[in-house]
Design a protein around this motif. Sequence first.
Motif, PDB file in Angstrom:
ATOM      1  N   MET A   1      40.550  25.575  45.647  1.00 45.29           N
ATOM      2  CA  MET A   1      40.242  26.260  44.418  1.00 45.29           C
ATOM      3  C   MET A   1      40.255  27.718  44.592  1.00 45.29           C
ATOM      4  SD  MET A   1      38.695  26.328  41.483  1.00 45.29           S
ATOM      5  CE  MET A   1      38.354  24.611  41.261  1.00 45.29           C
ATOM      6  N   LEU A   2      39.625  28.231  45.795  1.00 46.92           N
ATOM      7  CA  LEU A   2      39.744  29.667  46.149  1.00 46.92           C
ATOM      8  C   LEU A   2      40.867  30.346  46.043  1.00 46.92           C
ATOM      9  CD1 LEU A   2      37.571  31.871  46.677  1.00 46.92           C
ATOM     10  CD2 LEU A   2      37.932  31.307  49.084  1.00 46.92           C
ATOM     11  N   LYS A   3      42.207  29.542  46.273  1.00 44.73           N
ATOM     12  CA  LYS A   3      43.449  30.141  45.999  1.00 44.73           C
ATOM     13  C   LYS A   3      43.683  30.448  44.664  1.00 44.73           C
ATOM     14  CE  LYS A   3      45.666  28.406  50.414  1.00 44.73           C
ATOM     15  NZ  LYS A   3      46.834  27.365  50.818  1.00 44.73           N
ATOM     16  N   THR A   4      43.491  29.383  43.792  1.00 43.91           N
ATOM     17  CA  THR A   4      43.823  29.533  42.602  1.00 43.91           C
ATOM     18  C   THR A   4      43.032  30.885  42.001  1.00 43.91           C
ATOM     19  OG1 THR A   4      43.883  27.233  42.162  1.00 43.91           O
ATOM     20  CG2 THR A   4      43.715  28.205  40.129  1.00 43.91           C
ATOM     21  N   LEU A   5      41.653  30.955  42.302  1.00 39.20           N
ATOM     22  CA  LEU A   5      41.138  32.181  41.803  1.00 39.20           C
ATOM     23  C   LEU A   5      41.380  33.524  42.187  1.00 39.20           C
ATOM     24  CD1 LEU A   5      37.464  30.285  42.107  1.00 39.20           C
ATOM     25  CD2 LEU A   5      38.953  31.027  39.842  1.00 39.20           C
ATOM     26  N   LEU A   6      42.004  33.470  43.511  1.00 38.36           N
ATOM     27  CA  LEU A   6      42.678  34.585  43.901  1.00 38.36           C
ATOM     28  C   LEU A   6      44.047  34.869  43.530  1.00 38.36           C
ATOM     29  CD1 LEU A   6      41.546  34.283  47.780  1.00 38.36           C
ATOM     30  CD2 LEU A   6      40.508  35.759  46.210  1.00 38.36           C
ATOM     31  N   GLY A   7      44.663  34.032  42.926  1.00 41.62           N
ATOM     32  CA  GLY A   7      46.025  34.394  42.117  1.00 41.62           C
ATOM     33  C   GLY A   7      46.974  34.308  43.411  1.00 41.62           C
ATOM     34  N   MET A   8      46.766  33.176  44.616  1.00 42.26           N
ATOM     35  CA  MET A   8      47.653  33.072  45.388  1.00 42.26           C
ATOM     36  C   MET A   8      48.324  31.704  45.200  1.00 42.26           C
ATOM     37  SD  MET A   8      45.048  34.289  48.711  1.00 42.26           S
ATOM     38  CE  MET A   8      46.432  34.118  49.908  1.00 42.26           C
ATOM     39  N   PRO A   9      49.686  31.458  45.963  1.00 37.98           N
ATOM     40  CA  PRO A   9      50.538  30.329  45.781  1.00 37.98           C
ATOM     41  C   PRO A   9      49.566  29.304  46.578  1.00 37.98           C
ATOM     42  CG  PRO A   9      51.705  32.185  46.210  1.00 37.98           C
ATOM     43  CD  PRO A   9      50.513  32.760  46.276  1.00 37.98           C
ATOM     44  N   VAL A  10      50.051  28.071  46.380  1.00 38.14           N
ATOM     45  CA  VAL A  10      49.493  26.948  47.052  1.00 38.14           C
ATOM     46  C   VAL A  10      49.800  26.958  48.430  1.00 38.14           C
ATOM     47  CG1 VAL A  10      49.359  24.502  47.079  1.00 38.14           C
ATOM     48  CG2 VAL A  10      49.497  25.660  44.855  1.00 38.14           C
ATOM     49  N   ASP A  11      51.066  27.373  48.835  1.00 39.32           N
ATOM     50  CA  ASP A  11      51.682  27.177  50.180  1.00 39.32           C
ATOM     51  C   ASP A  11      51.096  28.516  51.138  1.00 39.32           C
ATOM     52  OD1 ASP A  11      53.169  28.938  48.858  1.00 39.32           O
ATOM     53  OD2 ASP A  11      54.963  28.160  49.508  1.00 39.32           O
ATOM     54  N   SER A  12      50.669  29.648  50.297  1.00 37.26           N
ATOM     55  CA  SER A  12      49.985  30.601  51.122  1.00 37.26           C
ATOM     56  C   SER A  12      49.115  30.309  51.971  1.00 37.26           C
ATOM     57  CB  SER A  12      49.581  31.833  50.102  1.00 37.26           C
ATOM     58  OG  SER A  12      48.324  31.385  49.415  1.00 37.26           O
ATOM     59  N   GLU A  13      48.542  31.229  53.041  1.00 32.53           N
ATOM     60  CA  GLU A  13      47.643  31.032  54.080  1.00 32.53           C
ATOM     61  C   GLU A  13      46.658  32.116  53.727  1.00 32.53           C
ATOM     62  OE1 GLU A  13      46.957  28.372  55.772  1.00 32.53           O
ATOM     63  OE2 GLU A  13      48.627  27.495  55.078  1.00 32.53           O
TER      64      GLU A  13
ATOM     65  N   ALA B   1      32.128  35.742  39.549  1.00 34.59           N
ATOM     66  CA  ALA B   1      31.071  34.303  39.608  1.00 34.59           C
ATOM     67  C   ALA B   1      31.794  33.216  40.151  1.00 34.59           C
ATOM     68  CB  ALA B   1      30.225  34.236  38.465  1.00 34.59           C
ATOM     69  N   ASN B   2      33.086  32.914  39.769  1.00 33.65           N
ATOM     70  CA  ASN B   2      33.565  32.021  40.082  1.00 33.65           C
ATOM     71  C   ASN B   2      34.199  32.105  41.604  1.00 33.65           C
ATOM     72  OD1 ASN B   2      33.233  30.512  37.697  1.00 33.65           O
ATOM     73  ND2 ASN B   2      35.252  30.756  36.772  1.00 33.65           N
ATOM     74  N   VAL B   3      34.635  33.371  41.706  1.00 38.34           N
ATOM     75  CA  VAL B   3      35.153  33.563  43.324  1.00 38.34           C
ATOM     76  C   VAL B   3      33.892  33.387  44.274  1.00 38.34           C
ATOM     77  CG1 VAL B   3      36.207  35.396  44.945  1.00 38.34           C
ATOM     78  CG2 VAL B   3      36.978  35.066  42.628  1.00 38.34           C
ATOM     79  N   THR B   4      32.673  33.916  43.875  1.00 34.43           N
ATOM     80  CA  THR B   4      31.672  33.758  44.682  1.00 34.43           C
ATOM     81  C   THR B   4      31.280  32.443  45.065  1.00 34.43           C
ATOM     82  OG1 THR B   4      30.875  36.065  43.829  1.00 34.43           O
ATOM     83  CG2 THR B   4      29.387  34.540  44.865  1.00 34.43           C
ATOM     84  N   ALA B   5      31.147  31.592  43.756  1.00 33.16           N
ATOM     85  CA  ALA B   5      30.889  30.175  44.071  1.00 33.16           C
ATOM     86  C   ALA B   5      31.753  29.438  44.980  1.00 33.16           C
ATOM     87  CB  ALA B   5      30.672  29.678  42.684  1.00 33.16           C
ATOM     88  N   ALA B   6      33.060  29.965  44.823  1.00 31.26           N
ATOM     89  CA  ALA B   6      33.975  29.056  45.270  1.00 31.26           C
ATOM     90  C   ALA B   6      34.202  29.661  47.084  1.00 31.26           C
ATOM     91  CB  ALA B   6      35.425  29.403  44.864  1.00 31.26           C
ATOM     92  N   PHE B   7      33.623  30.813  47.221  1.00 27.95           N
ATOM     93  CA  PHE B   7      33.745  31.525  48.498  1.00 27.95           C
ATOM     94  C   PHE B   7      32.455  30.740  49.318  1.00 27.95           C
ATOM     95  CE2 PHE B   7      32.359  34.204  51.784  1.00 27.95           C
ATOM     96  CZ  PHE B   7      33.644  34.868  52.426  1.00 27.95           C
ATOM     97  N   TYR B   8      31.438  30.754  48.672  1.00 27.07           N
ATOM     98  CA  TYR B   8      30.200  29.978  49.360  1.00 27.07           C
ATOM     99  C   TYR B   8      30.608  28.551  49.635  1.00 27.07           C
ATOM    100  CZ  TYR B   8      27.470  34.245  48.728  1.00 27.07           C
ATOM    101  OH  TYR B   8      27.032  35.384  48.995  1.00 27.07           O
TER     102      TYR B   8
ATOM    103  N   TYR C   1      40.523  41.269  45.558  1.00 24.61           N
ATOM    104  CA  TYR C   1      41.846  40.623  45.530  1.00 24.61           C
ATOM    105  C   TYR C   1      41.902  39.747  44.472  1.00 24.61           C
ATOM    106  CZ  TYR C   1      46.253  38.439  47.384  1.00 24.61           C
ATOM    107  OH  TYR C   1      47.473  38.141  47.389  1.00 24.61           O
ATOM    108  N   ALA C   2      41.031  39.140  44.045  1.00 23.63           N
ATOM    109  CA  ALA C   2      40.989  38.277  42.893  1.00 23.63           C
ATOM    110  C   ALA C   2      40.956  39.213  41.550  1.00 23.63           C
ATOM    111  CB  ALA C   2      39.935  37.439  42.607  1.00 23.63           C
TER     112      ALA C   2
END
Length: 446
Positions: free
Chosen positions: A229-241, A155-162, A38-39
Amino acid sequence: MRLGILQLTVTVSVMLLAAVATAESGPASFTLQQAIDYALENNPEVSIMQARIAQADAQLGMALANYYPHIKASLAYQHSDNPAQAFAMIIAQRRLDFNGMDFNHPGGVDDYRPQVTATYSLFRGGRDYYLSKAAELGVETSELETTATRQHLIANVTAAFYAHLAAQEAHQASLRAIDAVDSELQQSRIRYEAGTLLKSDVLSLEVQDAEAKDAQLQAANAVDIAKAMLKTLLGMPVDSEFAVNSDDTPTQPQTPESYQTLLEQAIAQHPALQAAEKRVEIAEQQLNAAEAAHLPRADAYVSYGSNSKNLAFGSNRDNVSAGVMVEVDVFSGFATQENVRKAERELTVAREAARQARLQVENQVNTARLRLLEALNREQVTSSAVAAAEEALRLVKEQRDAGVVTVTRYIEAEVARDKAKTRDISARYDALRADAELKQAIGFWN
């Protein structure tokens, strides 16, 4: 009419059912691989790098354009009563008449010249070749930089996911700690009311309950921060779920290979290092192009058009001009020399940047490897500590039920168990993040 109403009703019903299904399904749930995919699809940084590849392709097209002839159409208008110019225009228009023409006073003459001109570069000192090679290398560099960006994002998504999973586990542990302390506090209050327990023991448990709730608030905040942080990396808006699929249990990484082996892998495949080396080659080609300006240039041209006193085209008035022009800059105000000096400095910068990139990769590989080794060793220690703390808490609880130890000793054992679990969670996920960092350092992800 009825058919149209029926179709509208069916359409609205389908839309409502889809909305209800979406509402019932809740937010999207991502495994680690789904989050990475997704990212890579939605993060704006990847889109920016794709646009830069397109820019490099356009730059290559511009460089290759010099290998093709350039054709242009033009229309020129001129009016003059100068005898020499007017006489030349009359001759070009095929209107020369020796009878009755006053060559000293021809009057005002209009001249229209529509024409098509083609030029072709025969020789430019190799400048076109060098610039085209630099543009080709530019495309390759942009592709390598895009790969490096993708790896950095993975790498950033993986780190944020963990980090999100670690925060969730720590939060669940804090909730269990609150439940345990609340249960013990309720029993202690009953025993205090019965006169079998001191007031100080109840107060100690109330302090422990407050500390557990404070730790729970911090853990909940850590979950929110990791999720943002994970939302930002995924390119999702702040208010998304969205939700993280914790069923995808990660496998603990293996002990890394030696530093020298990992460094050799990084040198062979790290895209950022390869891009830095490509930029050195680009600077070399640009220096060659700048030095080529000292050599002569040769261009061939052909022009077809006609001259007339109005815009009417006539084949009896057309003419063709063709030729070759050779020119060389004898003195350009030192512009050529300065361009060469600039290209030399840019080559020096590119070489030093490549050396700096090599040093950074060496440091990243070494640091990531050491962090992974540390986290793996910590995980072994903390897992043993958790088992020991659990057993100690069990024994202390039995002793307290038998009235052998005080509630203070029980609280100490429970705090030690909670801290051991927290350290174990941190060590496990630190190892996973360090492994992701090491993979990025050696250019493992594609």
